[in-house]
Design a protein around this motif. Structure first.
Motif, mmCIF file in Angstrom:
data_model
loop_
_atom_site.group_PDB
_atom_site.id
_atom_site.type_symbol
_atom_site.label_atom_id
_atom_site.label_comp_id
_atom_site.label_asym_id
_atom_site.label_seq_id
_atom_site.Cartn_x
_atom_site.Cartn_y
_atom_site.Cartn_z
ATOM 1 N N ASP A 179 123.276 16.738 110.757
ATOM 2 C CA ASP A 179 123.334 15.271 110.811
ATOM 3 C C ASP A 179 122.328 14.640 109.853
ATOM 4 O O ASP A 179 122.647 13.688 109.140
ATOM 5 N N ALA A 180 121.110 15.156 109.833
ATOM 6 C CA ALA A 180 120.079 14.607 108.944
ATOM 7 C C ALA A 180 120.430 14.860 107.484
ATOM 8 O O ALA A 180 120.272 13.966 106.643
ATOM 9 N N LEU A 181 120.907 16.049 107.178
ATOM 10 C CA LEU A 181 121.274 16.370 105.796
ATOM 11 C C LEU A 181 122.450 15.523 105.316
ATOM 12 O O LEU A 181 122.453 15.039 104.179
ATOM 13 N N HIS A 182 123.420 15.329 106.187
ATOM 14 C CA HIS A 182 124.580 14.509 105.820
ATOM 15 C C HIS A 182 124.163 13.054 105.581
ATOM 16 O O HIS A 182 124.537 12.443 104.581
ATOM 17 N N MET A 183 123.384 12.512 106.514
ATOM 18 C CA MET A 183 122.945 11.124 106.358
ATOM 19 C C MET A 183 122.080 10.968 105.113
ATOM 20 O O MET A 183 122.180 9.972 104.390
ATOM 21 N N LEU A 184 121.248 11.969 104.837
ATOM 22 C CA LEU A 184 120.423 11.930 103.634
ATOM 23 C C LEU A 184 121.307 11.942 102.390
ATOM 24 O O LEU A 184 121.063 11.193 101.437
ATOM 25 N N GLY A 185 122.346 12.759 102.405
ATOM 26 C CA GLY A 185 123.273 12.797 101.276
ATOM 27 C C GLY A 185 123.933 11.450 101.039
ATOM 28 O O GLY A 185 124.030 10.976 99.905
ATOM 29 N N VAL A 186 124.372 10.812 102.111
ATOM 30 C CA VAL A 186 124.994 9.490 101.996
ATOM 31 C C VAL A 186 123.986 8.467 101.484
ATOM 32 O O VAL A 186 124.281 7.665 100.594
ATOM 33 N N LEU A 187 122.789 8.504 102.042
ATOM 34 C CA LEU A 187 121.731 7.579 101.644
ATOM 35 C C LEU A 187 121.409 7.726 100.158
ATOM 36 O O LEU A 187 121.344 6.732 99.427
ATOM 37 N N LEU A 188 121.238 8.950 99.715
ATOM 38 C CA LEU A 188 120.887 9.190 98.312
ATOM 39 C C LEU A 188 122.029 8.784 97.377
ATOM 40 O O LEU A 188 121.799 8.175 96.333
ATOM 41 N N ALA A 189 123.260 9.086 97.769
ATOM 42 C CA ALA A 189 124.414 8.707 96.949
ATOM 43 C C ALA A 189 124.531 7.193 96.833
ATOM 44 O O ALA A 189 124.867 6.663 95.766
ATOM 45 N N SER A 190 124.222 6.484 97.916
ATOM 46 C CA SER A 190 124.324 5.022 97.894
ATOM 47 C C SER A 190 123.301 4.393 96.958
ATOM 48 O O SER A 190 123.453 3.244 96.552
ATOM 49 N N GLN A 191 122.287 5.169 96.593
ATOM 50 C CA GLN A 191 121.264 4.701 95.662
ATOM 51 C C GLN A 191 121.486 5.252 94.250
ATOM 52 O O GLN A 191 120.643 5.064 93.376
ATOM 53 N N GLY A 192 122.591 5.959 94.055
ATOM 54 C CA GLY A 192 122.879 6.526 92.744
ATOM 55 C C GLY A 192 122.095 7.786 92.441
ATOM 56 O O GLY A 192 122.059 8.242 91.308
ATOM 57 N N ARG A 193 121.496 8.383 93.454
ATOM 58 C CA ARG A 193 120.702 9.603 93.290
ATOM 59 C C ARG A 193 121.618 10.808 93.567
ATOM 60 O O ARG A 193 121.461 11.528 94.541
ATOM 61 N N PHE A 194 122.583 10.991 92.676
ATOM 62 C CA PHE A 194 123.671 11.924 92.926
ATOM 63 C C PHE A 194 123.260 13.388 92.921
ATOM 64 O O PHE A 194 123.799 14.180 93.698
ATOM 65 N N GLU A 195 122.333 13.771 92.077
ATOM 66 C CA GLU A 195 121.895 15.168 92.043
ATOM 67 C C GLU A 195 121.227 15.545 93.367
ATOM 68 O O GLU A 195 121.521 16.591 93.951
ATOM 69 N N GLU A 196 120.330 14.676 93.843
ATOM 70 C CA GLU A 196 119.661 14.919 95.127
ATOM 71 C C GLU A 196 120.669 14.880 96.273
ATOM 72 O O GLU A 196 120.585 15.663 97.219
ATOM 73 N N SER A 197 121.617 13.947 96.184
ATOM 74 C CA SER A 197 122.642 13.809 97.197
ATOM 75 C C SER A 197 123.468 15.091 97.319
ATOM 76 O O SER A 197 123.729 15.581 98.423
ATOM 77 N N THR A 198 123.861 15.635 96.195
ATOM 78 C CA THR A 198 124.654 16.862 96.175
ATOM 79 C C THR A 198 123.895 18.009 96.842
ATOM 80 O O THR A 198 124.475 18.777 97.610
ATOM 81 N N LYS A 199 122.603 18.108 96.570
ATOM 82 C CA LYS A 199 121.792 19.163 97.190
ATOM 83 C C LYS A 199 121.772 19.013 98.703
ATOM 84 O O LYS A 199 121.876 19.996 99.437
ATOM 85 N N ALA A 200 121.620 17.769 99.178
ATOM 86 C CA ALA A 200 121.601 17.533 100.628
ATOM 87 C C ALA A 200 122.940 17.914 101.248
ATOM 88 O O ALA A 200 122.980 18.588 102.274
ATOM 89 N N PHE A 201 124.036 17.496 100.615
ATOM 90 C CA PHE A 201 125.366 17.830 101.141
ATOM 91 C C PHE A 201 125.609 19.336 101.141
ATOM 92 O O PHE A 201 126.166 19.877 102.090
ATOM 93 N N LYS A 202 125.194 20.023 100.105
ATOM 94 C CA LYS A 202 125.390 21.476 100.040
ATOM 95 C C LYS A 202 124.569 22.207 101.093
ATOM 96 O O LYS A 202 124.967 23.275 101.554
ATOM 97 N N SER A 203 123.430 21.633 101.471
ATOM 98 C CA SER A 203 122.576 22.243 102.492
ATOM 99 C C SER A 203 123.107 22.015 103.899
ATOM 100 O O SER A 203 122.758 22.742 104.819
ATOM 101 N N ALA A 204 123.950 21.000 104.043
ATOM 102 C CA ALA A 204 124.440 20.621 105.386
ATOM 103 C C ALA A 204 125.401 21.633 105.965
ATOM 104 O O ALA A 204 126.026 22.415 105.412
#
Length: 66
Positions: A41-66
């Protein structure tokens, strides 16, 4: 006890994210991940949060870790 703390951190992150408080939400998510580094849940929400800020590389890492 830890699960309650984890749940509270996720609730606070969701609240701040919903209000546009991205920095605060990210802080709560990082605290949740210190308790459980594999919390989906935390990794997914972090991925969404980062993507919404245009931080796509970090977002992808969070989603892959989820």
């Amino acid at each position: 006890m830890m699960l309650q703390n984890l749940g509270a951190l996720l609730q606070n992150a969701a609240y701040h994210f919903g209000k546009g408080g991205f920095a605060e939400a990210e802080k709560f998510l990082n605290l949740a991940l210190k308790i459980d580094r594999k919390c989906v849940d935390a990794l997914h929400m972090l991925g969404v949060l980062l993507a919404s800020q245009g931080r796509f590389e970090e977002s992808t890492k969070a989603f892959k870790s989820a």
